[in-house]
Design an enzyme around this catalytic site. Structure first.
Site, PDB file in Angstrom:
ATOM      1  N   ASP A 104      -0.375  65.659  12.978  1.00  0.00           N
ATOM      2  CA  ASP A 104      -1.824  65.479  12.821  1.00  0.00           C
ATOM      3  C   ASP A 104      -2.497  66.570  11.992  1.00  0.00           C
ATOM      4  O   ASP A 104      -3.715  66.631  11.917  1.00  0.00           O
ATOM      5  CB  ASP A 104      -2.507  65.325  14.175  1.00  0.00           C
ATOM      6  N   ASP A 162       0.958  63.976  17.979  1.00  0.00           N
ATOM      7  CA  ASP A 162       0.045  64.987  18.508  1.00  0.00           C
ATOM      8  C   ASP A 162       0.662  65.565  19.776  1.00  0.00           C
ATOM      9  O   ASP A 162       0.541  64.993  20.852  1.00  0.00           O
ATOM     10  CB  ASP A 162      -1.321  64.359  18.786  1.00  0.00           C
ATOM     11  N   TYR A 209     -17.290  65.588  24.386  1.00  0.00           N
ATOM     12  CA  TYR A 209     -16.506  64.553  25.049  1.00  0.00           C
ATOM     13  C   TYR A 209     -17.418  63.777  25.985  1.00  0.00           C
ATOM     14  O   TYR A 209     -18.411  64.299  26.471  1.00  0.00           O
ATOM     15  CB  TYR A 209     -15.355  65.168  25.843  1.00  0.00           C
ATOM     16  N   ARG A 257     -20.274  67.895  18.528  1.00  0.00           N
ATOM     17  CA  ARG A 257     -19.436  66.885  19.157  1.00  0.00           C
ATOM     18  C   ARG A 257     -19.197  67.240  20.614  1.00  0.00           C
ATOM     19  O   ARG A 257     -18.945  68.396  20.953  1.00  0.00           O
ATOM     20  CB  ARG A 257     -18.111  66.792  18.413  1.00  0.00           C
ATOM     21  N   ASP A 279      -1.426  71.654  20.362  1.00  0.00           N
ATOM     22  CA  ASP A 279      -2.403  71.755  21.443  1.00  0.00           C
ATOM     23  C   ASP A 279      -1.779  72.334  22.702  1.00  0.00           C
ATOM     24  O   ASP A 279      -0.604  72.133  22.985  1.00  0.00           O
ATOM     25  CB  ASP A 279      -2.962  70.369  21.781  1.00  0.00           C
TER      26      ASP A 279
END
Length: 130
Positions: free
Chosen positions: A67, A105, A44, A42, A72
């Site tokens: 989530d 998130d 971005y 994957r 993060d």
């Protein structure tokens, strides 16, 4: 606060903590190719303008609309940190709560401690507490 970088500033490759793997290793993130159905690495669509990662031993509880991932961290430092080698201490500047696909998130905005000191972001007394 300690953070682990998964995505280096200026990169598109995405690493992810393996929540379903023993000991939760950081590994290449994958998704299914829409045409073939096969797993692929994957990426971005655009390079990030910051280092991105997570705070170890944290978790956003899905029962509270989290989530189901660690919290993060958005590293706003000027240094480009390479994933897997980038475990650093950070000074928290603030937090941003987002809703992503109906889930909470949290993003912690931070600067690496030594860079924060050099920039005079906080007083020396603040760092003595760390």
């Amino acid at each position: 606060m300690t953070g682990v970088i998964e995505i280096s500033k200026g990169d598109t490759a995405k690493l992810e903590i393996g929540l379903s793997e023993p000991h939760n290793p950081v590994m290449s993130d994958t998704n299914k190719n829409k045409e073939t159905g096969e797993l692929q690495l994957r990426h971005y669509g655009m390079p990030t303008t910051f280092n991105y990662g997570f705070i170890p031993q944290t978790w956003e509880n899905p029962e509270g609309n989290g989530d189901n991932d660690p919290i993060d961290i958005v590293d706003l430092s000027t240094t480009n940190r390479k994933p897997l080698l980038a475990v650093a201490d950070f000074l928290v500047l603030g937090c941003l709560g987002l809703i992503d696909q109906g889930e909470i998130d949290w993003k912690v905005l931070a600067l690496e401690v030594n860079e924060a000191k050099a920039l005079g972001v906080a007083s020396m007394a603040d760092f003595e507490k760390l």
